[in-house]
Design a protein around this motif. Structure first.
Motif, short mmCIF file in Angstrom:
data_model
loop_
_atom_site.label_atom_id
_atom_site.label_comp_id
_atom_site.label_asym_id
_atom_site.label_seq_id
_atom_site.Cartn_x
_atom_site.Cartn_y
_atom_site.Cartn_z
N ASP A 69 -5.82 0.27 -3.70
CA ASP A 69 -6.47 1.01 -2.61
C ASP A 69 -5.86 0.63 -1.26
O ASP A 69 -5.87 1.44 -0.32
CB ASP A 69 -7.98 0.73 -2.59
CG ASP A 69 -8.71 1.47 -3.69
OD1 ASP A 69 -8.10 2.36 -4.32
OD2 ASP A 69 -9.89 1.14 -3.95
N GLY A 70 -5.34 -0.59 -1.15
CA GLY A 70 -4.77 -1.03 0.11
C GLY A 70 -3.29 -0.77 0.24
O GLY A 70 -2.72 -0.91 1.32
N TRP A 71 -2.64 -0.36 -0.85
CA TRP A 71 -1.18 -0.18 -0.88
C TRP A 71 -0.81 1.29 -0.76
O TRP A 71 -1.32 2.12 -1.51
CB TRP A 71 -0.65 -0.76 -2.17
CG TRP A 71 0.82 -0.56 -2.39
CD1 TRP A 71 1.41 0.40 -3.15
CD2 TRP A 71 1.90 -1.33 -1.84
NE1 TRP A 71 2.77 0.27 -3.12
CE2 TRP A 71 3.10 -0.79 -2.31
CE3 TRP A 71 1.94 -2.44 -0.98
CZ2 TRP A 71 4.35 -1.31 -1.96
CZ3 TRP A 71 3.17 -2.96 -0.64
CH2 TRP A 71 4.35 -2.40 -1.13
N ASN A 72 0.09 1.62 0.16
CA ASN A 72 0.56 2.99 0.34
C ASN A 72 -0.64 3.94 0.35
O ASN A 72 -0.72 4.89 -0.44
CB ASN A 72 1.54 3.38 -0.77
CG ASN A 72 2.49 4.47 -0.35
OD1 ASN A 72 2.34 5.07 0.70
ND2 ASN A 72 3.48 4.76 -1.19
N LYS A 73 -1.55 3.72 1.27
CA LYS A 73 -2.86 4.34 1.26
C LYS A 73 -2.82 5.87 1.32
O LYS A 73 -3.59 6.55 0.63
CB LYS A 73 -3.69 3.79 2.41
CG LYS A 73 -4.05 2.33 2.24
CD LYS A 73 -4.50 1.67 3.53
CE LYS A 73 -5.80 2.24 4.02
NZ LYS A 73 -6.29 1.48 5.21
N TYR A 74 -1.95 6.41 2.14
CA TYR A 74 -1.91 7.87 2.27
C TYR A 74 -1.35 8.53 1.02
O TYR A 74 -1.78 9.62 0.63
CB TYR A 74 -1.10 8.27 3.50
CG TYR A 74 -1.94 8.32 4.76
CD1 TYR A 74 -2.46 9.52 5.23
CD2 TYR A 74 -2.26 7.15 5.45
CE1 TYR A 74 -3.24 9.57 6.37
CE2 TYR A 74 -3.05 7.19 6.59
CZ TYR A 74 -3.54 8.40 7.05
OH TYR A 74 -4.34 8.44 8.17
N PRO A 77 2.89 7.42 7.54
CA PRO A 77 2.03 8.13 6.60
C PRO A 77 2.06 9.65 6.79
O PRO A 77 2.29 10.12 7.90
CB PRO A 77 0.63 7.60 6.92
CG PRO A 77 0.70 7.27 8.39
CD PRO A 77 2.11 6.76 8.61
N ALA A 78 1.82 10.36 5.70
CA ALA A 78 1.77 11.83 5.75
C ALA A 78 0.32 12.25 5.99
O ALA A 78 -0.48 12.32 5.06
CB ALA A 78 2.28 12.41 4.42
N ILE A 79 0.00 12.50 7.24
CA ILE A 79 -1.38 12.86 7.58
C ILE A 79 -1.69 14.29 7.17
O ILE A 79 -0.80 15.11 6.98
CB ILE A 79 -1.64 12.67 9.09
CG1 ILE A 79 -0.73 13.61 9.90
CG2 ILE A 79 -1.45 11.23 9.50
CD1 ILE A 79 -1.02 13.58 11.41
N GLU A 80 -2.98 14.60 7.06
CA GLU A 80 -3.42 15.94 6.71
C GLU A 80 -3.15 16.89 7.89
O GLU A 80 -3.10 16.46 9.06
CB GLU A 80 -4.91 15.95 6.40
CG GLU A 80 -5.31 15.15 5.17
CD GLU A 80 -5.14 15.95 3.89
OE1 GLU A 80 -4.54 17.04 3.94
OE2 GLU A 80 -5.62 15.48 2.84
#
Length: 458
Positions: free
Chosen positions: A309-314, A179-182
């Motif tokens: 909402d549960g898929w590819n959340k980020y 995931p691409a975090i902030e």
């Protein structure tokens, strides 16, 4: 060497490349933990060097250099233009243009070129980071009263150093597939702020994510070859009855998604090794801070919103926070968000067919939740709530598999041909539900009929 190895195994070269990157993240994450906590600059350099070396070896030196040039360009764009309203759009636009060029190469100009190295997945993750960073820096120049709670939490008031920004851009956890975090998440982790001062053991949650990822690989490899959307273009599929076709695409959808589940779960597991997947919310420990997919929420969703909402959340959070929320015209919010989502994936017509048809599906889901759900919660049909949930589960499963089949098939012609063989049922049903409940007022009639007067909520 990688191409020869892939040919020997009979798999696509991209599969080998990303497998190497995903599993390399485990020793990289483990070694990161030995860097002294006060050596912040070393931590940034560690990410840049490790991600850079693996990208150059597994992909190409050219791909890493191109990504590095973009990172530099985005950084100085924000240095000079962050305070202007067009600043974040400029940063977003630069990253989007670069990603589009890579997609065009991979999907159009050099699609069948065996020498072409496709690094678009890394660029897709980087686009999320670059665009969200640009908006957060801009939010740091705005009045606090103009920001919502999320923007206040993640705004960047002080421009980071170039080395810190590059460390974030090439952070080894999530660099290849997310995931691409902030940026503020990365900054708190690197600086060991708050909950990251004392990270508890993450072995249990890590093993759980890893095992689930490996199980999904086995399912997709062993069973997925017999149930796949690609097989729907053959006579084997067209000879089936309507019921058999519907049953087949719902089984196939599970194993198609298993590939994505496996990749994200393995990436999540490596993030738990380093500790960035740990978080504390309202005093409660969490180990899902790097979770990009909630497999249970997706596969057992009772409505389209729960599944999405549960898929590819980020990525979903990025689309919501930096596209949907930032669009001023309410009528344009949903269509533009789905369009950007398709554009983010590339230029195959099937992408746009899937995402644009998601709009009526989501609208139908909203109409059902507004008009029918209250009847089964506070109305006279409350005893049948489980029946409502079961119908919602099967309807959601079918709708998503039907609408996202073109995403895998990619072409417009094959998608329409398969949809036609099933009488476009997955498209017509959401439209009929939406129009009946809202336009023709059936929803209001049902609520009046089945919700007692003292319990009605408009």
């Amino acid at each position: 060497m990688i191409q020869e190895y892939a040919a020997t195994l009979g798999v696509k070269v991209e599969v080998i490349r990303f497998a190497l990157c995903l599993f390399a993240a485990f020793p990289i994450s483990a070694l990161y933990n030995f860097i002294p906590s006060n050596q912040i600059q070393i931590k940034h350099l560690y990410s840049i060097i490790t991600s850079g070396i693996i990208t150059c070896v597994v992909f190409s030196t050219s791909s890493f250099l191109q990504l590095a040039v973009q990172v530099l360009l985005i950084y100085y764009t924000n240095v000079f233009f962050a305070k202007y309203k067009f600043g974040p759009l400029l940063g977003f636009g630069i990253a989007l243009a670069h990603m589009s060029w890579i997609h065009a190469e991979a999907q159009i100009w050099r699609e069948n070129d065996p020498t072409f190295v496709d690094y678009s997945a890394m660029m897709m993750v980087l686009l999320i980071k670059m665009s969200s960073f640009s908006y957060c820096v801009h939010d740091g120049t705005r009045k606090e009263s103009e920001l919502d709670s999320y923007q206040k939490e993640y705004r960047i008031i002080n421009m980071p150093s170039l080395i810190e920004f590059m460390g974030y851009s090439f952070f080894f956890n999530g660099y290849w597939v997310g995931p691409a975090i902030e940026f503020r998440h990365y900054q708190r982790f690197i600086n060991q702020e708050g909950e990251y001062k004392n990270i508890p053991s993450t072995v249990g949650p890590m093993l759980k994510a890893l095992v689930l990822g490996l199980v999904m690989i086995v399912l997709e490899t062993v069973v997925g070859k017999h149930y796949h959307f690609a097989l729907t273009t053959s006579e084997f599929f067209f000879e089936k009855t309507l019921f058999q076709k519907l049953l087949y695409i719902n089984i196939a959808g599970l194993f198609v998604r298993a590939k994505f589940h496996s990749v994200w779960k393995i990436s999540e597991a490596s993030a738990l090794v380093s500790g960035v997947g740990y978080a504390v919310t309202n005093g409660k420990e969490r180990f899902d801070a790097a979770e990009n997919v909630d497999v249970y929420a997706v596969e057992f969703a009772e409505n389209p919103k729960m599944a999405m909402d549960g898929w590819n959340k980020y990525t979903a959070n990025w689309l919501r926070r930096y596209v949907y929320v930032r669009v001023r015209q309410s009528w344009l919010k949903l269509p533009l968000t789905f369009f950007i989502s398709a554009f983010w994936h590339g230029f195959y017509p099937g992408y746009y067919l899937s995402f644009l048809w998601s709009v009526p599906l989501m609208q139908a889901g909203r109409a059902v939740r507004k008009h029918l759900r209250p009847v089964f919660i506070q109305g006279t049909l409350a005893p049948y709530k489980k029946v409502y949930d079961a119908i919602g589960f099967f309807a959601t499963l079918f709708s998503l598999n039907f609408l996202y089949m073109p995403f895998i098939l990619r072409t417009m012609s094959s998608s329409f041909e398969i949809w036609k063989s099933m009488y476009f049922i997955g498209i017509l049903l959401p439209i009929v539900v939406q129009v009946s409940l809202t336009t023709f007022g059936l929803g209001k009639f049902i609520r009046r009929a089945f919700i007692p007067l003292d319990k009605k909520t408009q």
